[in-house]
Write an enzyme that holds these catalytic residues in place. Structure first.
Site, mmCIF file in Angstrom:
data_model
loop_
_atom_site.group_PDB
_atom_site.id
_atom_site.type_symbol
_atom_site.label_atom_id
_atom_site.label_comp_id
_atom_site.label_asym_id
_atom_site.label_seq_id
_atom_site.Cartn_x
_atom_site.Cartn_y
_atom_site.Cartn_z
ATOM 1 N N GLU A 94 0.820 -1.208 0.000
ATOM 2 C CA GLU A 94 0.000 0.000 0.000
ATOM 3 C C GLU A 94 0.855 1.260 0.000
ATOM 4 O OE1 GLU A 94 -4.009 -1.461 2.191
ATOM 5 O OE2 GLU A 94 -2.314 -1.140 3.503
ATOM 6 N N CYS A 107 3.449 8.457 1.611
ATOM 7 C CA CYS A 107 4.049 7.422 2.462
ATOM 8 C C CYS A 107 4.252 6.167 1.605
ATOM 9 C CB CYS A 107 3.092 7.188 3.622
ATOM 10 S SG CYS A 107 3.684 6.002 4.807
ATOM 11 N N CYS A 114 6.903 -7.293 6.196
ATOM 12 C CA CYS A 114 8.142 -6.900 6.867
ATOM 13 C C CYS A 114 8.614 -8.093 7.675
ATOM 14 C CB CYS A 114 7.897 -5.701 7.779
ATOM 15 S SG CYS A 114 9.394 -5.085 8.582
ATOM 16 N N CYS A 118 7.723 -6.239 14.768
ATOM 17 C CA CYS A 118 7.472 -5.390 15.938
ATOM 18 C C CYS A 118 6.055 -5.709 16.417
ATOM 19 C CB CYS A 118 7.593 -3.925 15.577
ATOM 20 S SG CYS A 118 9.216 -3.509 14.890
ATOM 21 N N CYS A 121 2.862 -3.629 15.356
ATOM 22 C CA CYS A 121 2.719 -3.235 13.949
ATOM 23 C C CYS A 121 1.981 -4.284 13.132
ATOM 24 C CB CYS A 121 4.105 -2.982 13.359
ATOM 25 S SG CYS A 121 4.051 -2.546 11.605
ATOM 26 N N CYS A 343 -0.519 4.983 10.466
ATOM 27 C CA CYS A 343 0.749 4.310 10.754
ATOM 28 C C CYS A 343 0.510 2.933 11.336
ATOM 29 C CB CYS A 343 1.535 5.070 11.813
ATOM 30 S SG CYS A 343 1.809 6.759 11.448
HETATM 31 N N1 SAH Z 1 9.923 -0.151 9.085
HETATM 32 C C1 SAH Z 1 10.154 1.252 9.208
HETATM 33 C C2 SAH Z 1 9.224 2.062 8.366
HETATM 34 C C3 SAH Z 1 7.779 1.959 8.759
HETATM 35 S S1 SAH Z 1 7.329 3.500 9.399
HETATM 36 C C4 SAH Z 1 10.077 1.642 10.661
HETATM 37 O O1 SAH Z 1 9.620 0.865 11.453
HETATM 38 O O2 SAH Z 1 10.521 2.738 10.983
HETATM 39 C C5 SAH Z 1 5.849 3.209 10.204
HETATM 40 C C6 SAH Z 1 5.853 3.862 11.565
HETATM 41 O O3 SAH Z 1 4.609 3.527 12.227
HETATM 42 C C7 SAH Z 1 6.960 3.317 12.440
HETATM 43 O O4 SAH Z 1 7.438 4.311 13.302
HETATM 44 C C8 SAH Z 1 6.225 2.267 13.221
HETATM 45 O O5 SAH Z 1 6.912 1.929 14.375
HETATM 46 C C9 SAH Z 1 4.908 2.934 13.480
HETATM 47 N N2 SAH Z 1 3.837 2.005 13.829
HETATM 48 C C10 SAH Z 1 3.803 0.676 13.613
HETATM 49 N N3 SAH Z 1 2.646 0.167 14.067
HETATM 50 C C11 SAH Z 1 1.934 1.195 14.565
HETATM 51 C C12 SAH Z 1 0.642 1.309 15.132
HETATM 52 N N4 SAH Z 1 -0.163 0.264 15.256
HETATM 53 N N5 SAH Z 1 0.206 2.520 15.524
HETATM 54 C C13 SAH Z 1 1.000 3.607 15.346
HETATM 55 N N6 SAH Z 1 2.233 3.563 14.794
HETATM 56 C C14 SAH Z 1 2.695 2.376 14.411
HETATM 57 FE FE1 SF4 Z 2 8.555 -3.627 10.146
HETATM 58 FE FE2 SF4 Z 2 6.404 -2.550 11.272
HETATM 59 FE FE3 SF4 Z 2 8.611 -2.939 12.713
HETATM 60 FE FE4 SF4 Z 2 8.593 -1.037 10.816
HETATM 61 S S1 SF4 Z 2 7.348 -1.081 12.672
HETATM 62 S S2 SF4 Z 2 10.206 -2.555 11.219
HETATM 63 S S3 SF4 Z 2 7.255 -2.020 9.297
HETATM 64 S S4 SF4 Z 2 7.330 -4.546 11.791
#
Ligand code: SAH
Ligand code: SF4
Length: 375
Positions: A94, A107, A114, A118, A121, A343
């Site tokens: 997306e 974005c 991924c 995390c 996420c 996000c």
């Molecule tokens: N993988 C990279 C790029 C993704 S950026 C990274 O992690 O930085 C997406 C951002 O949204 C990251 O800061 C991630 O930690 C945050 N994010 C992930 N899950 C989220 C959620 N459920 N609510 C708010 N932010 C979230």
């Molecule tokens: Fe991957 Fe989501 Fe962690 Fe970013 S926040 S590194 S997209 S699992």
């Protein structure tokens, strides 16, 4: 159709030139065609009216200018747009556009899914993962430009003014393709979005961070989310490989970071997990000496998530503590939540459907083992 039909999108300038020379053209054609593809947004060779008709026809027999297929486009009540894109092999990712009054941030995704899991996420829960190619990454920017008709883009007042590598995937796990794509996006004779308007966000792939500064010079954002290793290990498994001391050292050394170009530390607000005043104070101590600012992200829920978002007063208090320590710490207003574009909510539709199918099967006692770890 001739054999070896090749997509010209995603080739570096040198590769484009080599492809055209091999095709029997003079190198200067590359400059012309680059201009048509990335400045004018041409979608086929017929549009390239500075080329002779015969050449256009021959080019079309041999090459394409292909964008990813748009499987679905959605618009949020707040104006946010989201494209579900389908790539070769049926893989999906997306792209989200977050408009402001007269500008906006696109974005962009770097991977399908991924690998980094995390806990908070949604993308990290997806089973299927593959790297996107440079063509697929640049293609996302081109699709957004198509949608706003910004070919050629006005010098001032562009809607697609900024790019953030904050979509699906970890850009530094796919560095080569991301770097190649960003060089195309930054090229002054094409899409021409300057490095000052591009931000790359990483969860902390420490050995790659310096190269981002040296080779691309874009702005850096770090998904921090915890102020100590104990908690970060728990919610971001990558921290076990690259703990906070190493991550902070890489930030201190980031080329080009100074008070005018601060590193953004993203911090997702998770109720009763990382949101106490003590956490805020520990965070301020952690980044001391780094030209830093924070971005507090209210946790965006997704189906099946076990976390909750901190309450508004808790987030406000957290922000005030960081401010008092000398750091800017705005609270990000969630955008596009109604279309799961905010996000951490990105995940391809097929994967969502697969998950609901899995849940239905589990409810019926019919699961097979290999999906269980991710559900
Ligand atoms: N993988 C990279 C790029 C993704 S950026 C990274 O992690 O930085 C997406 C951002 O949204 C990251 O800061 C991630 O930690 C945050 N994010 C992930 N899950 C989220 C959620 N459920 N609510 C708010 N932010 C979230
Ligand atoms: Fe991957 Fe989501 Fe962690 Fe970013 S926040 S590194 S997209 S699992």
């Amino acid at each position: 159709m001739t054999e070896h039909l090749g997509n010209l999108v995603g080739l570096s300038r040198a590769e484009l030139e080599a492809a055209l020379v091999e095709f029997g053209e003079k190198p200067f054609r590359a400059k012309q065609i680059w201009h048509w593809i990335y400045h004018r947004g041409a979608r086929d060779f017929e549009e390239m009216t500075t080329l002779a008709k015969g050449l256009r026809t021959r080019l079309a027999e041999r090459f394409t200018i292909a964008r990813p297929e748009i499987a679905r486009e959605q618009r949020s009540n707040d104006g946010t747009r989201k494209w579900l894109l389908r790539f070769d092999g049926g893989h999906e990712a997306e792209t989200v556009f977050i408009p402001e009054e007269d500008r906006g941030a696109l974005c962009v995704s770097s991977q399908v899914g991924c690998t980094l899991t995390c806990r908070f996420c949604h993308t990290g829960r997806q089973l299927l993962v593959r790297n996107l190619t440079a063509a697929e990454i640049v293609g996302q920017v081109m699709i957004a430009r198509d949608s706003y008709g910004e070919w050629p883009a006005p010098k001032e007042g562009r809607m697609i003014s900024n790019v953030v590598m904050m979509g699906m995937g970890e850009p530094l796990m796919n560095y080569d393709a991301v770097a190649k794509a960003l060089r195309i996006v930054m090229d002054a004779e094409g899409i021409a979005i300057s490095k000052r308007r591009i931000t790359l966000s990483t969860s902390g792939v420490v050995p790659m961070i310096r190269r981002v500064g040296d080779e691309l010079g874009v702005k850096l954002a770090i998904s921090l989310h915890a102020a100590n290793d104990r908690l970060r290990d728990e919610i971001m498994p990558i921290n076990k490989k690259y703990p906070l001391a190493d991550l902070m050292a890489a930030c201190r050394d980031y080329p080009g970071a100074d008070n005018a170009r601060r590193i953004t530390f993203e911090y997702v607000m998770l109720k009763d997990v990382n949101d106490s005043p003590a956490d805020a104070r520990e965070l301020a101590r952690l980044v001391r000496g780094i030209p830093a600012k924070f971005n507090l992200i209210p946790f965006n829920p997704w189906p099946g998530a076990t976390f909750e978002c901190s309450s508004a007063p808790v987030i406000k208090r957290f922000s005030e503590i960081l401010n008092a320590a000398g750091y800017s710490a705005p609270i990000r207003v969630p955008r596009g939540r109604d279309i799961l574009a905010a996000c951490g909510q990105l995940r391809s539709a097929t994967q969502r459907e697969r998950l609901s199918l899995y849940k239905a099967r589990r409810a019926a006692g019919m699961t097979d083992g290999d999906h269980a770890a991710h559900a």
